[in-house]
Scaffold this motif. Structure first.
Motif, PDB file in Angstrom:
ATOM      1  N   GLY A   1      35.978 -35.622  -9.537  1.00 60.51           N
ATOM      2  CA  GLY A   1      36.538 -35.283 -10.885  1.00 60.51           C
ATOM      3  C   GLY A   1      36.086 -35.183 -12.302  1.00 60.51           C
ATOM      4  O   GLY A   1      35.683 -36.383 -12.098  1.00 60.51           O
ATOM      5  N   ALA A   2      36.792 -34.587 -12.815  1.00 62.46           N
ATOM      6  CA  ALA A   2      36.264 -35.016 -14.822  1.00 62.46           C
ATOM      7  C   ALA A   2      36.380 -35.820 -15.334  1.00 62.46           C
ATOM      8  O   ALA A   2      36.098 -36.774 -16.264  1.00 62.46           O
ATOM      9  CB  ALA A   2      35.858 -33.487 -15.207  1.00 62.46           C
ATOM     10  N   VAL A   3      37.596 -36.428 -14.605  1.00 64.89           N
ATOM     11  CA  VAL A   3      38.633 -37.617 -15.434  1.00 64.89           C
ATOM     12  C   VAL A   3      38.861 -38.775 -15.001  1.00 64.89           C
ATOM     13  O   VAL A   3      39.765 -38.785 -13.564  1.00 64.89           O
ATOM     14  CB  VAL A   3      39.863 -36.840 -15.315  1.00 64.89           C
ATOM     15  CG1 VAL A   3      41.185 -38.244 -16.106  1.00 64.89           C
ATOM     16  CG2 VAL A   3      40.111 -35.230 -16.520  1.00 64.89           C
ATOM     17  N   ASP A   4      37.325 -39.252 -14.795  1.00 66.38           N
ATOM     18  CA  ASP A   4      37.444 -41.036 -14.144  1.00 66.38           C
ATOM     19  C   ASP A   4      36.398 -41.473 -14.789  1.00 66.38           C
ATOM     20  O   ASP A   4      35.756 -41.366 -15.985  1.00 66.38           O
ATOM     21  CB  ASP A   4      36.919 -40.323 -13.346  1.00 66.38           C
ATOM     22  CG  ASP A   4      36.297 -40.716 -11.964  1.00 66.38           C
ATOM     23  OD1 ASP A   4      37.061 -41.667 -10.897  1.00 66.38           O
ATOM     24  OD2 ASP A   4      34.776 -41.642 -12.648  1.00 66.38           O
ATOM     25  N   ALA A   5      37.037 -43.385 -14.211  1.00 67.51           N
ATOM     26  CA  ALA A   5      36.586 -44.024 -15.346  1.00 67.51           C
ATOM     27  C   ALA A   5      34.717 -43.989 -15.359  1.00 67.51           C
ATOM     28  O   ALA A   5      34.903 -44.323 -16.675  1.00 67.51           O
ATOM     29  CB  ALA A   5      36.817 -45.291 -14.772  1.00 67.51           C
ATOM     30  N   GLU A   6      34.615 -43.835 -14.539  1.00 68.70           N
ATOM     31  CA  GLU A   6      32.698 -43.694 -14.476  1.00 68.70           C
ATOM     32  C   GLU A   6      32.297 -42.629 -14.642  1.00 68.70           C
ATOM     33  O   GLU A   6      31.265 -42.611 -15.520  1.00 68.70           O
ATOM     34  CB  GLU A   6      32.279 -43.546 -12.723  1.00 68.70           C
ATOM     35  CG  GLU A   6      31.274 -43.769 -12.430  1.00 68.70           C
ATOM     36  CD  GLU A   6      30.350 -45.083 -12.945  1.00 68.70           C
ATOM     37  OE1 GLU A   6      29.323 -44.970 -13.285  1.00 68.70           O
ATOM     38  OE2 GLU A   6      30.888 -46.135 -13.094  1.00 68.70           O
ATOM     39  N   VAL A   7      32.906 -41.068 -14.556  1.00 71.48           N
ATOM     40  CA  VAL A   7      32.971 -40.423 -15.418  1.00 71.48           C
ATOM     41  C   VAL A   7      32.384 -40.054 -16.777  1.00 71.48           C
ATOM     42  O   VAL A   7      31.784 -40.348 -17.469  1.00 71.48           O
ATOM     43  CB  VAL A   7      33.741 -39.014 -15.066  1.00 71.48           C
ATOM     44  CG1 VAL A   7      33.271 -38.154 -15.835  1.00 71.48           C
ATOM     45  CG2 VAL A   7      33.590 -38.354 -13.515  1.00 71.48           C
ATOM     46  N   ALA A   8      33.560 -41.211 -17.716  1.00 76.64           N
ATOM     47  CA  ALA A   8      34.139 -41.505 -18.886  1.00 76.64           C
ATOM     48  C   ALA A   8      32.548 -42.530 -19.063  1.00 76.64           C
ATOM     49  O   ALA A   8      31.627 -42.231 -20.209  1.00 76.64           O
ATOM     50  CB  ALA A   8      34.902 -42.064 -19.294  1.00 76.64           C
ATOM     51  N   ARG A   9      31.962 -43.493 -18.221  1.00 74.47           N
ATOM     52  CA  ARG A   9      31.270 -44.757 -18.581  1.00 74.47           C
ATOM     53  C   ARG A   9      29.676 -43.551 -18.412  1.00 74.47           C
ATOM     54  O   ARG A   9      28.925 -44.170 -19.929  1.00 74.47           O
ATOM     55  CB  ARG A   9      31.535 -46.122 -17.637  1.00 74.47           C
ATOM     56  CG  ARG A   9      29.975 -46.777 -17.615  1.00 74.47           C
ATOM     57  CD  ARG A   9      29.332 -47.871 -16.846  1.00 74.47           C
ATOM     58  NE  ARG A   9      29.037 -47.027 -15.225  1.00 74.47           N
ATOM     59  CZ  ARG A   9      27.723 -46.760 -16.207  1.00 74.47           C
ATOM     60  NH1 ARG A   9      27.320 -46.923 -16.775  1.00 74.47           N
ATOM     61  NH2 ARG A   9      26.850 -46.502 -14.450  1.00 74.47           N
ATOM     62  N   GLN A  10      29.359 -42.725 -17.533  1.00 67.35           N
ATOM     63  CA  GLN A  10      28.167 -41.851 -17.108  1.00 67.35           C
ATOM     64  C   GLN A  10      27.759 -40.900 -18.608  1.00 67.35           C
ATOM     65  O   GLN A  10      27.110 -40.588 -18.854  1.00 67.35           O
ATOM     66  CB  GLN A  10      28.583 -41.074 -16.075  1.00 67.35           C
ATOM     67  CG  GLN A  10      27.818 -42.627 -15.256  1.00 67.35           C
ATOM     68  CD  GLN A  10      27.839 -41.116 -13.617  1.00 67.35           C
ATOM     69  OE1 GLN A  10      27.223 -40.572 -13.587  1.00 67.35           O
ATOM     70  NE2 GLN A  10      27.743 -42.361 -12.203  1.00 67.35           N
ATOM     71  N   MET A  11      29.489 -40.615 -19.653  1.00 65.81           N
ATOM     72  CA  MET A  11      29.495 -39.548 -20.752  1.00 65.81           C
ATOM     73  C   MET A  11      29.074 -40.667 -21.660  1.00 65.81           C
ATOM     74  O   MET A  11      28.236 -40.275 -22.217  1.00 65.81           O
ATOM     75  CB  MET A  11      30.802 -39.167 -20.488  1.00 65.81           C
ATOM     76  CG  MET A  11      30.927 -37.842 -19.498  1.00 65.81           C
ATOM     77  SD  MET A  11      32.571 -37.717 -20.312  1.00 65.81           S
ATOM     78  CE  MET A  11      32.273 -36.131 -21.273  1.00 65.81           C
ATOM     79  N   ALA A  12      29.119 -41.777 -21.712  1.00 64.84           N
ATOM     80  CA  ALA A  12      28.371 -42.096 -22.716  1.00 64.84           C
ATOM     81  C   ALA A  12      27.938 -42.902 -22.502  1.00 64.84           C
ATOM     82  O   ALA A  12      26.678 -42.395 -23.676  1.00 64.84           O
ATOM     83  CB  ALA A  12      29.938 -43.682 -22.922  1.00 64.84           C
ATOM     84  N   LEU A  13      27.368 -43.600 -21.213  1.00 65.42           N
ATOM     85  CA  LEU A  13      25.913 -43.805 -21.548  1.00 65.42           C
ATOM     86  C   LEU A  13      24.462 -42.424 -21.505  1.00 65.42           C
ATOM     87  O   LEU A  13      23.403 -42.691 -22.443  1.00 65.42           O
ATOM     88  CB  LEU A  13      25.395 -43.469 -19.532  1.00 65.42           C
ATOM     89  CG  LEU A  13      24.115 -44.633 -19.876  1.00 65.42           C
ATOM     90  CD1 LEU A  13      23.679 -46.224 -21.266  1.00 65.42           C
ATOM     91  CD2 LEU A  13      23.646 -44.784 -18.438  1.00 65.42           C
TER      92      LEU A  13
END
Length: 167
Positions: A72-84
């Protein structure tokens, strides 16, 4: 969010010669707008991507579609990939991202107030999970403030060369 915290981020980035980009979901550009409110921010703020939908996260920020499908969109790894992805797509030194559930309903099995914020730089890779309470606007404001605080922490760590590990 206090003006002093925003000014500190801009000053730290200026002193270190670093640039910032944002990848925002639930804050929808609030972090970038807050930073841009500081005089001199144009020397450090490269730009940002508002990625409210999953397909935008994948297409513009390079978040793995399989990860979005699985977690899903609400996830730690999603956040990391978004920042990258924000960092890379805007040609910045540092990327900061926000993804979460502001409400009024849960999303992707995550409760209202669940937020992940990430900051990725050369030697810093931070991801934090938050549980905010309040109205939709209060959760979004709290997320923006938390992103600025985490960005400050990352800028301090980046200059110390600690690879994101507090000393």
């Amino acid at each position: 969010m206090g003006r002093a915290a925003l000014e500190r981020v801009v000053l730290l980035a200026q002193e270190r010669g670093l640039t910032i980009a944002t990848g925002e979901s639930l804050t929808a550009g609030m972090v970038a707008a807050a930073l841009a409110s500081v005089p001199g921010a144009s020397t450090v703020l490269r730009g940002g991507v508002v990625s409210y939908h999953r397909d935008v996260k994948a297409a513009l920020l390079g978040v793995e579609p399989e990860l979005l499908e699985r977690a899903g969109a609400v996830d730690a790894e999603v956040a990391r990939q978004m920042a990258l992805g924000a960092r890379d797509s805007c040609g910045a030194d540092i990327g900061v991202s926000t993804t979460g559930v502001a409400g009024p309903e849960p999303h992707d099995g995550k409760a209202v107030g669940t937020v992940f914020i990430s900051v990725v730089a050369v030697s810093v890779n931070l991801v934090r999970e938050y549980r905010f309470r309040g109205s939709r606007s209060q959760i979004r404001e709290a997320s923006c403030s938390a992103a600025v605080i985490l960005l400050t922490e990352a800028l301090e760590l980046e200059s110390a060369g600690t690879n994101g590990v507090p000393q």
